[in-house]
Design a protein around this motif. Structure first.
Motif, short mmCIF file in Angstrom:
data_model
loop_
_atom_site.label_atom_id
_atom_site.label_comp_id
_atom_site.label_asym_id
_atom_site.label_seq_id
_atom_site.Cartn_x
_atom_site.Cartn_y
_atom_site.Cartn_z
N ALA A 67 40.56 13.38 -42.48
CA ALA A 67 39.33 12.78 -42.98
C ALA A 67 38.34 13.84 -43.42
CB ALA A 67 38.70 11.89 -41.90
N LEU A 68 38.29 14.96 -42.69
CA LEU A 68 37.36 16.03 -43.07
C LEU A 68 37.78 16.66 -44.39
CD1 LEU A 68 34.83 17.53 -42.26
CD2 LEU A 68 36.26 19.20 -41.08
N GLY A 69 39.08 16.84 -44.59
CA GLY A 69 39.55 17.35 -45.88
C GLY A 69 39.14 16.44 -47.01
N LEU A 70 39.28 15.14 -46.83
CA LEU A 70 38.86 14.17 -47.84
C LEU A 70 37.36 14.22 -48.05
CD1 LEU A 70 41.04 11.09 -46.78
CD2 LEU A 70 41.40 12.54 -48.78
N ALA A 71 36.61 14.32 -46.95
CA ALA A 71 35.14 14.35 -47.05
C ALA A 71 34.68 15.56 -47.84
CB ALA A 71 34.52 14.34 -45.65
N LEU B 251 35.56 15.05 -51.60
CA LEU B 251 34.74 14.05 -52.27
C LEU B 251 33.34 14.60 -52.52
CD1 LEU B 251 34.35 11.29 -53.47
CD2 LEU B 251 33.92 10.38 -51.18
N THR B 252 32.80 15.37 -51.58
CA THR B 252 31.51 16.03 -51.80
C THR B 252 31.59 16.96 -53.01
OG1 THR B 252 30.93 15.91 -49.45
CG2 THR B 252 29.74 17.52 -50.77
N ASN B 253 32.68 17.71 -53.12
CA ASN B 253 32.87 18.57 -54.29
C ASN B 253 32.87 17.75 -55.57
OD1 ASN B 253 33.06 20.92 -52.82
ND2 ASN B 253 35.29 20.95 -52.80
N PHE B 254 33.59 16.62 -55.56
CA PHE B 254 33.65 15.79 -56.76
C PHE B 254 32.28 15.29 -57.18
CE2 PHE B 254 38.29 14.35 -55.80
CZ PHE B 254 38.76 15.56 -56.28
N GLY C 243 32.31 22.02 -36.73
CA GLY C 243 31.02 21.34 -36.72
C GLY C 243 30.03 21.97 -37.67
N THR C 244 30.03 23.29 -37.75
CA THR C 244 29.14 23.99 -38.68
C THR C 244 29.51 23.68 -40.12
OG1 THR C 244 28.70 25.77 -37.11
CG2 THR C 244 28.37 26.27 -39.44
N ALA C 245 30.80 23.75 -40.44
CA ALA C 245 31.24 23.45 -41.80
C ALA C 245 30.91 22.00 -42.18
CB ALA C 245 32.73 23.71 -41.94
N LEU C 246 31.10 21.08 -41.23
CA LEU C 246 30.80 19.67 -41.49
C LEU C 246 29.32 19.49 -41.81
CD1 LEU C 246 32.14 16.71 -39.34
CD2 LEU C 246 29.82 16.74 -40.18
N VAL C 247 28.48 20.10 -40.99
CA VAL C 247 27.04 19.98 -41.19
C VAL C 247 26.63 20.55 -42.55
CG1 VAL C 247 24.81 20.91 -40.43
CG2 VAL C 247 26.38 19.93 -38.76
N LEU C 248 27.11 21.74 -42.86
CA LEU C 248 26.69 22.39 -44.10
C LEU C 248 27.17 21.64 -45.33
CD1 LEU C 248 27.22 26.14 -43.12
CD2 LEU C 248 25.05 24.93 -43.40
N TYR C 249 28.42 21.19 -45.30
CA TYR C 249 28.93 20.50 -46.48
C TYR C 249 28.23 19.16 -46.67
CZ TYR C 249 32.51 22.14 -49.65
OH TYR C 249 33.14 22.71 -50.71
N ARG D 274 23.21 23.32 -54.45
CA ARG D 274 23.70 24.25 -53.44
C ARG D 274 22.89 24.14 -52.15
NH1 ARG D 274 26.87 28.19 -55.94
NH2 ARG D 274 26.66 28.32 -58.22
N VAL D 275 23.52 24.52 -51.06
CA VAL D 275 22.82 24.76 -49.81
C VAL D 275 22.58 26.26 -49.75
CG1 VAL D 275 22.95 24.65 -47.29
CG2 VAL D 275 23.91 22.79 -48.67
N PRO D 276 21.32 26.71 -49.66
CA PRO D 276 21.03 28.15 -49.72
C PRO D 276 21.77 28.94 -48.64
CG PRO D 276 19.01 26.86 -49.87
CD PRO D 276 20.10 25.90 -49.51
#
Length: 311
Positions: A166-170, A173-176, A246-252, A272-274
């Motif tokens: 699910a995280l890979g998909l999330a 999809l954010t990239n898209f 958790g950090t990657a999830l939050v930032l993305y 972008r996230v700075p």
């Protein structure tokens, strides 16, 4: 035993991750060195294959340079397959990738799905529905990346596989949603055509209309459902991996917030996230422990799902 060739390869994998995948890079900084380099190795393999398709003018020493994208991708796939079977490559990045995957006992079948999806980019430019996009493309380009990363993260339970997918998909999809304009420049639309039609939205207009806002709001809600599903896997990881993921999830997921703050304008420039925010979240995670994805400082809103939208 780490040879000079492997040290060079792992260093190059880290450089590729820092240059092109900063969220992965800062998340992986929270892992012990042995796990960190394996995250970089998986990312580097995926990045190099993706660049053959999306950035054919960007030729890395680790990939074949002769022929068109289809020929180069096929040659890179064969190089990877044969090196993995032998357990060795003379090329530093591939040597590091093979070393990592064999140590982690990553299922080679994951990479068949991955390379098949990369090849689809050379022939497909549109997708009729969310289910077709998810199952026909993102299965191999995104969900499977979660599976590739899982052995590196050393999960506490096999149940971590579903949230990892699910995280890979999330993430993708954010990239898209963020990269609509860049994908249009390549002649591709990674958005469900039926949802676009239902809202009367046309990305090719490259402007924010009421129809576009409604469409993108619906897709963001769908994306947050996936992040919710992915977050359920955090307790199934050991502390260091939990901090990393958790950090990657939050930032993305903050990219979605910024799309909303930009009034859904993904055409005028890349959202972008700075870097300072990425560093701040990573440091807080290191000091205070894994971030709660739903806590107020994280700024991820509870998923509000419009009628008819499912994950």
């Amino acid at each position: 035993m780490t040879t000079p060739l492997l040290r060079l390869g792992y260093r190059r994998c880290a450089e590729l991750t820092r240059q092109y995948g900063t969220t992965y890079y800062w998340g992986a900084r929270l892992l012990p060195a042995a796990q960190r380099r394996d995250v970089y190795a998986v990312y580097a393999l995926c990045r190099l294959a993706d660049d053959i398709v999306d950035e054919p003018d960007r030729v890395d020493l680790a990939v074949p340079a002769e022929g068109g994208p289809a020929e180069r991708l096929a040659a890179f796939r064969e190089h990877f397959r044969s090196a993995l079977a032998r357990g060795y490559s003379d090329e530093p990045v591939m040597a590091a990738v093979v070393d990592s995957l064999r140590r982690r006992r990553t299922d080679p079948e994951c990479f068949d799905r991955f390379f098949d999806a990369m090849a689809l980019d050379l022939t497909r430019t549109t997708w009729a529905s969310w289910s077709e996009l998810r199952d026909g493309y993102m299965e191999g380009s995104a969900a499977v990346v979660g599976e590739m990363m899982l052995p590196v993260l050393e999960p506490l339970s096999p149940a971590a596989k579903v949230p990892a997918r699910a995280l890979g998909l999330a993430f993708q999809l954010t990239n898209f949603l963020r990269d609509v304009a860049e994908d249009l420049d390549r002649g591709r639309v990674y958005l469900p055509a039926d949802d676009l039609a239902r809202h009367g939205a046309d990305p090719w207009e490259r402007r924010v209309t009421p129809q576009w806002r409604a469409f993108l709001a619906e897709q963001i809600a769908r994306n947050r459902v996936l992040y919710t599903e992915a977050a359920r896997g955090l307790p199934l990881l050991p502390p260091a991996s939990r901090r990393c993921v958790g950090t990657a999830l939050v930032l993305y997921s903050r990219i979605l917030d910024r799309i909303e703050e930009a009034d859904y304008d993904v055409f005028s420039g890349r959202i972008r996230v700075p870097g300072r925010e990425k560093l701040g979240v990573a440091l807080r995670s290191l000091v205070l422990g894994p971030p709660r994805w739903d806590a107020p400082p994280v700024r991820i809103r509870p998923a509000r799902i419009p009628e008819g939208v499912t994950g």
